[in-house]
Design a protein around this motif. Structure first.
Motif, PDB file in Angstrom:
ATOM      1  N   VAL A  30      -3.237   8.321  -1.654  1.00 21.76           N
ATOM      2  CA  VAL A  30      -3.805   7.332  -0.936  1.00 21.76           C
ATOM      3  C   VAL A  30      -3.272   6.096  -1.609  1.00 21.76           C
ATOM      4  CG1 VAL A  30      -5.717   6.058   0.038  1.00 21.76           C
ATOM      5  CG2 VAL A  30      -5.764   8.602  -0.109  1.00 21.76           C
ATOM      6  N   GLY A  31      -2.928   4.803  -0.806  1.00 21.84           N
ATOM      7  CA  GLY A  31      -2.849   3.620  -1.395  1.00 21.84           C
ATOM      8  C   GLY A  31      -3.362   2.745  -0.516  1.00 21.84           C
ATOM      9  N   ALA A  32      -4.008   1.431  -1.453  1.00 24.20           N
ATOM     10  CA  ALA A  32      -4.622   0.259  -0.791  1.00 24.20           C
ATOM     11  C   ALA A  32      -3.917  -0.950  -1.229  1.00 24.20           C
ATOM     12  CB  ALA A  32      -6.003   0.597  -0.999  1.00 24.20           C
ATOM     13  N   CYS A  44      -4.366   2.606  -6.104  1.00 24.19           N
ATOM     14  CA  CYS A  44      -4.204   4.211  -5.707  1.00 24.19           C
ATOM     15  C   CYS A  44      -5.080   5.187  -6.272  1.00 24.19           C
ATOM     16  CB  CYS A  44      -2.493   4.508  -6.097  1.00 24.19           C
ATOM     17  SG  CYS A  44      -2.500   4.671  -7.829  1.00 24.19           S
ATOM     18  N   ASN A  45      -5.350   6.280  -5.483  1.00 28.42           N
ATOM     19  CA  ASN A  45      -6.376   7.279  -5.951  1.00 28.42           C
ATOM     20  C   ASN A  45      -5.913   7.708  -7.357  1.00 28.42           C
ATOM     21  OD1 ASN A  45      -4.666   8.462  -4.316  1.00 28.42           O
ATOM     22  ND2 ASN A  45      -5.825  10.458  -4.284  1.00 28.42           N
ATOM     23  N   VAL A  46      -6.751   8.038  -8.147  1.00 26.35           N
ATOM     24  CA  VAL A  46      -6.605   8.467  -9.502  1.00 26.35           C
ATOM     25  C   VAL A  46      -7.784   9.752  -9.632  1.00 26.35           C
ATOM     26  CG1 VAL A  46      -6.560   8.425 -11.751  1.00 26.35           C
ATOM     27  CG2 VAL A  46      -5.975   6.436 -10.546  1.00 26.35           C
ATOM     28  N   ALA A 101       0.891  -1.162  -0.029  1.00 26.45           N
ATOM     29  CA  ALA A 101       0.021   0.001   0.002  1.00 26.45           C
ATOM     30  C   ALA A 101       1.069   1.245   0.020  1.00 26.45           C
ATOM     31  CB  ALA A 101      -1.072  -0.147   1.160  1.00 26.45           C
ATOM     32  N   THR A 102       1.993   1.216   0.739  1.00 23.94           N
ATOM     33  CA  THR A 102       2.934   2.328   0.759  1.00 23.94           C
ATOM     34  C   THR A 102       3.469   2.704  -0.601  1.00 23.94           C
ATOM     35  OG1 THR A 102       3.101   2.058   3.130  1.00 23.94           O
ATOM     36  CG2 THR A 102       4.859   3.240   1.919  1.00 23.94           C
ATOM     37  N   ALA A 103       4.258   1.494  -1.241  1.00 24.69           N
ATOM     38  CA  ALA A 103       4.661   1.663  -2.573  1.00 24.69           C
ATOM     39  C   ALA A 103       3.777   2.188  -3.545  1.00 24.69           C
ATOM     40  CB  ALA A 103       5.117   0.462  -3.038  1.00 24.69           C
ATOM     41  N   VAL A 104       2.523   1.787  -3.648  1.00 22.51           N
ATOM     42  CA  VAL A 104       1.305   2.151  -4.743  1.00 22.51           C
ATOM     43  C   VAL A 104       0.765   3.469  -4.535  1.00 22.51           C
ATOM     44  CG1 VAL A 104      -0.759   1.227  -3.569  1.00 22.51           C
ATOM     45  CG2 VAL A 104      -0.383   1.368  -5.929  1.00 22.51           C
ATOM     46  N   ARG A 105       0.806   3.972  -3.194  1.00 18.36           N
ATOM     47  CA  ARG A 105       0.464   5.194  -2.679  1.00 18.36           C
ATOM     48  C   ARG A 105       1.490   6.582  -3.565  1.00 18.36           C
ATOM     49  NH1 ARG A 105       2.649   8.861   0.408  1.00 18.36           N
ATOM     50  NH2 ARG A 105       1.457  10.561   0.943  1.00 18.36           N
ATOM     51  N   ALA A 139       0.058   7.432  -6.862  1.00 12.48           N
ATOM     52  CA  ALA A 139      -1.399   7.969  -7.018  1.00 12.48           C
ATOM     53  C   ALA A 139      -1.335   9.157  -7.956  1.00 12.48           C
ATOM     54  CB  ALA A 139      -1.778   8.271  -5.573  1.00 12.48           C
ATOM     55  N   TYR A 140      -2.257   9.395  -8.763  1.00  6.30           N
ATOM     56  CA  TYR A 140      -2.345  10.553  -9.477  1.00  6.30           C
ATOM     57  C   TYR A 140      -3.232  11.679  -8.675  1.00  6.30           C
ATOM     58  CZ  TYR A 140      -3.392  13.381 -13.520  1.00  6.30           C
ATOM     59  OH  TYR A 140      -3.432  14.632 -14.500  1.00  6.30           O
TER      60      TYR A 140
END
Length: 131
Positions: free
Chosen positions: A22-24, A37-39, A6-10, A13-14
């Motif tokens: 935000v990452g999930a 991640c939020n887009v 989650a930390t890496a994908v955050r 985020a775009y």
């Protein structure tokens, strides 16, 4: 493992408008991890939340149940999912699915999907009454 994912994908985020990344990450019933991640979009209601992205990735991988979720944002307190994402999480959560909400500074709040959305609308509500 979920926290790291989650930390890496955050970071991907775009979020050029709010700068609120935000990452999930979800662990599916088979043990695989799916991230989102939020887009954002300039037409604000057209953006996508991190939780929805992770659910879409899980479904695209052929899974429809998750057992655990981890959501992280750079905020003073752990950020709970929006109402729409609570319903989305409830749709795909295994019974008792754990949700960990975290901040980038290390604050953690652990809960369950059921506690995030008590009295949720579910599949049973859609069943015909037999009349």
């Amino acid at each position: 493992m979920l926290k790291d994912a989650a930390t890496a994908v955050r970071e991907r985020a775009y979020a050029p408008y709010s700068n609120f990344k935000v990452g999930a990450a979800l662990r599916d019933a088979a043990g695989a991890v799916h991230v989102g991640c939020n887009v954002e979009n300039v037409a604000y209601p057209e953006g996508t939340c991190a939780e929805a992205g992770a659910i879409a990735a899980m479904v695209a991988a052929g899974q429809t149940r998750f057992t655990e979720a981890f959501v992280i944002a750079d905020s003073p307190q752990p950020v709970p999912p929006c109402g729409g994402c609570r319903q989305k999480l409830a749709e795909f959560a295994a019974p008792g699915a754990k949700v960990t909400l975290a901040t980038t500074s290390g604050l953690i709040f652990e809960t369950t999907v059921a506690d995030l959305l008590p009295g949720s609308f579910g599949r049973a509500h859609m069943e015909a009454s037999g009349g």
